[in-house]
Design a protein around this motif. Structure first.
Motif, PDB file in Angstrom:
ATOM      1  N   ASP A 131       0.845  -1.192   0.000  1.00 16.79           N
ATOM      2  CA  ASP A 131       0.000   0.000   0.000  1.00 16.79           C
ATOM      3  C   ASP A 131       0.875   1.234   0.000  1.00 16.79           C
ATOM      4  O   ASP A 131       1.926   1.277   0.634  1.00 16.79           O
ATOM      5  CB  ASP A 131      -0.893   0.026   1.237  1.00 16.79           C
ATOM      6  CG  ASP A 131      -1.980  -1.023   1.173  1.00 16.79           C
ATOM      7  OD1 ASP A 131      -2.480  -1.297   0.068  1.00 16.79           O
ATOM      8  OD2 ASP A 131      -2.331  -1.559   2.234  1.00 16.79           O
ATOM      9  N   ARG A 132       0.438   2.255  -0.708  1.00 17.92           N
ATOM     10  CA  ARG A 132       1.150   3.526  -0.743  1.00 17.92           C
ATOM     11  C   ARG A 132       0.357   4.524   0.083  1.00 17.92           C
ATOM     12  O   ARG A 132      -0.793   4.824  -0.222  1.00 17.92           O
ATOM     13  CB  ARG A 132       1.286   4.019  -2.182  1.00 17.92           C
ATOM     14  CG  ARG A 132       2.074   5.290  -2.270  1.00 17.92           C
ATOM     15  CD  ARG A 132       2.547   5.546  -3.694  1.00 17.92           C
ATOM     16  NE  ARG A 132       3.229   6.814  -3.691  1.00 17.92           N
ATOM     17  CZ  ARG A 132       2.803   7.882  -4.336  1.00 17.92           C
ATOM     18  NH1 ARG A 132       1.710   7.821  -5.064  1.00 17.92           N
ATOM     19  NH2 ARG A 132       3.475   9.008  -4.281  1.00 17.92           N
ATOM     20  N   PHE A 133       0.992   5.009   1.148  1.00 17.73           N
ATOM     21  CA  PHE A 133       0.352   5.962   2.033  1.00 17.73           C
ATOM     22  C   PHE A 133       0.918   7.353   1.793  1.00 17.73           C
ATOM     23  O   PHE A 133       2.122   7.524   1.659  1.00 17.73           O
ATOM     24  CB  PHE A 133       0.574   5.571   3.502  1.00 17.73           C
ATOM     25  CG  PHE A 133      -0.078   4.269   3.863  1.00 17.73           C
ATOM     26  CD1 PHE A 133      -1.454   4.179   3.970  1.00 17.73           C
ATOM     27  CD2 PHE A 133       0.683   3.134   4.096  1.00 17.73           C
ATOM     28  CE1 PHE A 133      -2.069   2.977   4.309  1.00 17.73           C
ATOM     29  CE2 PHE A 133       0.087   1.941   4.436  1.00 17.73           C
ATOM     30  CZ  PHE A 133      -1.285   1.855   4.541  1.00 17.73           C
ATOM     31  N   ILE A 134       0.027   8.327   1.734  1.00 19.57           N
ATOM     32  CA  ILE A 134       0.411   9.720   1.529  1.00 19.57           C
ATOM     33  C   ILE A 134      -0.215  10.539   2.648  1.00 19.57           C
ATOM     34  O   ILE A 134      -1.401  10.395   2.936  1.00 19.57           O
ATOM     35  CB  ILE A 134      -0.087  10.235   0.156  1.00 19.57           C
ATOM     36  CG1 ILE A 134       0.571   9.432  -0.967  1.00 19.57           C
ATOM     37  CG2 ILE A 134       0.195  11.728   0.005  1.00 19.57           C
ATOM     38  CD1 ILE A 134      -0.040   9.674  -2.327  1.00 19.57           C
ATOM     39  N   LEU A 162      -4.023  13.941   7.798  1.00 23.13           N
ATOM     40  CA  LEU A 162      -4.630  12.668   7.446  1.00 23.13           C
ATOM     41  C   LEU A 162      -3.652  11.897   6.582  1.00 23.13           C
ATOM     42  O   LEU A 162      -2.755  12.467   5.969  1.00 23.13           O
ATOM     43  CB  LEU A 162      -5.989  12.845   6.770  1.00 23.13           C
ATOM     44  CG  LEU A 162      -6.118  13.647   5.486  1.00 23.13           C
ATOM     45  CD1 LEU A 162      -5.749  12.821   4.263  1.00 23.13           C
ATOM     46  CD2 LEU A 162      -7.552  14.119   5.352  1.00 23.13           C
ATOM     47  N   VAL A 163      -3.820  10.589   6.607  1.00 26.48           N
ATOM     48  CA  VAL A 163      -3.013   9.694   5.782  1.00 26.48           C
ATOM     49  C   VAL A 163      -3.981   8.986   4.845  1.00 26.48           C
ATOM     50  O   VAL A 163      -4.978   8.413   5.290  1.00 26.48           O
ATOM     51  CB  VAL A 163      -2.232   8.677   6.640  1.00 26.48           C
ATOM     52  CG1 VAL A 163      -1.527   7.651   5.760  1.00 26.48           C
ATOM     53  CG2 VAL A 163      -1.223   9.384   7.538  1.00 26.48           C
ATOM     54  N   GLU A 164      -3.684   9.061   3.562  1.00 22.56           N
ATOM     55  CA  GLU A 164      -4.541   8.451   2.547  1.00 22.56           C
ATOM     56  C   GLU A 164      -3.865   7.234   1.935  1.00 22.56           C
ATOM     57  O   GLU A 164      -2.638   7.182   1.822  1.00 22.56           O
ATOM     58  CB  GLU A 164      -4.827   9.447   1.424  1.00 22.56           C
ATOM     59  CG  GLU A 164      -5.642  10.642   1.866  1.00 22.56           C
ATOM     60  CD  GLU A 164      -5.808  11.678   0.763  1.00 22.56           C
ATOM     61  OE1 GLU A 164      -6.962  12.072   0.532  1.00 22.56           O
ATOM     62  OE2 GLU A 164      -4.796  12.090   0.162  1.00 22.56           O
ATOM     63  N   CYS A 165      -4.697   6.294   1.530  1.00 26.07           N
ATOM     64  CA  CYS A 165      -4.262   5.148   0.753  1.00 26.07           C
ATOM     65  C   CYS A 165      -5.226   5.075  -0.416  1.00 26.07           C
ATOM     66  O   CYS A 165      -6.410   4.747  -0.224  1.00 26.07           O
ATOM     67  CB  CYS A 165      -4.307   3.871   1.596  1.00 26.07           C
ATOM     68  SG  CYS A 165      -3.727   2.412   0.706  1.00 26.07           S
ATOM     69  N   GLY A 166      -4.750   5.454  -1.582  1.00 24.72           N
ATOM     70  CA  GLY A 166      -5.653   5.555  -2.722  1.00 24.72           C
ATOM     71  C   GLY A 166      -6.661   6.656  -2.460  1.00 24.72           C
ATOM     72  O   GLY A 166      -6.301   7.762  -2.080  1.00 24.72           O
ATOM     73  N   ASP A 167      -7.943   6.326  -2.581  1.00 21.39           N
ATOM     74  CA  ASP A 167      -8.984   7.336  -2.370  1.00 21.39           C
ATOM     75  C   ASP A 167      -9.616   7.234  -0.975  1.00 21.39           C
ATOM     76  O   ASP A 167     -10.675   7.794  -0.730  1.00 21.39           O
ATOM     77  CB  ASP A 167     -10.067   7.230  -3.450  1.00 21.39           C
ATOM     78  CG  ASP A 167     -10.790   5.888  -3.431  1.00 21.39           C
ATOM     79  OD1 ASP A 167     -10.361   4.977  -2.693  1.00 21.39           O
ATOM     80  OD2 ASP A 167     -11.797   5.753  -4.158  1.00 21.39           O
ATOM     81  N   ARG A 168      -8.935   6.536  -0.051  1.00 24.53           N
ATOM     82  CA  ARG A 168      -9.474   6.345   1.301  1.00 24.53           C
ATOM     83  C   ARG A 168      -8.601   7.022   2.347  1.00 24.53           C
ATOM     84  O   ARG A 168      -7.382   7.075   2.207  1.00 24.53           O
ATOM     85  CB  ARG A 168      -9.554   4.861   1.627  1.00 24.53           C
ATOM     86  CG  ARG A 168     -10.581   4.164   0.751  1.00 24.53           C
ATOM     87  CD  ARG A 168     -10.859   2.773   1.194  1.00 24.53           C
ATOM     88  NE  ARG A 168     -11.355   2.705   2.568  1.00 24.53           N
ATOM     89  CZ  ARG A 168     -11.301   1.592   3.277  1.00 24.53           C
ATOM     90  NH1 ARG A 168     -10.806   0.485   2.754  1.00 24.53           N
ATOM     91  NH2 ARG A 168     -11.763   1.576   4.510  1.00 24.53           N
TER      92      ARG A 168
END
Length: 179
Positions: free
Chosen positions: A3-6, A60-66
């Motif tokens: 997973d890529r977290f941003i 916040l930390v996102e993974c894709g659109d979540r």
């Protein structure tokens, strides 16, 4: 596949999605630590103080659109509680030379637990508070949050406390850490 977290600062247009994450987090992650009545009461004690988003101190930390998780820090006196909680909030500003930054409203979506999201957000908050001149941080931990905070160097500041909601006691622990 990994997973890529941003991570990024939350915006006002994220509020609805943030509330959904918080609701799921409270409802599902607290069940190992609290009775069903305490979980229900927790929704009235916890939550998002939208002032954190307006102040630009909520991540916040996102993974894709979540949204995988969220949390913030504050330079204000309020220790915990959200817009719709029963907890009174105190918006006055804490002097960084003598007071503590407040770590606030830390939540992980139940689908993203045990992946370092909480630790990542906590680190972002601590770095931002340190950059703002704070040498100490404090927070009010829920039962599910205590293990994370302890593993990140937070220690109890007071004995276990209880928020009262319609005759139900929700356990909370005030913790602190030198930054």
């Amino acid at each position: 596949m990994t997973d890529r977290f941003i991570d990024r600062m939350a915006r006002l247009d994220d509020l609805d999605a943030l509330h959904r994450v918080m609701s799921r987090s409270i409802a599902q992650l607290q069940t190992e630590f609290l009775t069903p009545e305490q979980v229900t009461a927790s929704h009235r004690v916890m939550g998002l103080d939208s002032l954190l988003v307006r102040d630009g101190t909520y991540f916040l930390v996102e993974c894709g659109d979540r949204i995988a998780g969220c949390g913030g820090w504050s330079f204000r006196e309020t220790l915990y509680g959200g817009d719709e909680s029963i907890i009174a909030r105190e918006p006055s500003i804490v002097d960084p030379s003598s007071g503590a930054a407040k770590i606030r409203a830390m939540y992980t979506d139940p689908d993203f637990t045990r992946r370092g999201i909480g630790r990542r957000i906590l680190k972002l908050c601590e770095q931002a508070a340190r950059s703002a001149g704070y040498r100490r941080a404090e927070l009010m931990a829920t039962a599910v949050g205590v293990p994370l905070y302890e593993s990140c160097g937070y220690t109890p500041k007071t004995k276990l406390q209880f928020a009262q909601v319609g005759g139900v006691q929700v356990p909370l622990l005030r913790m602190e850490k030198m930054l």
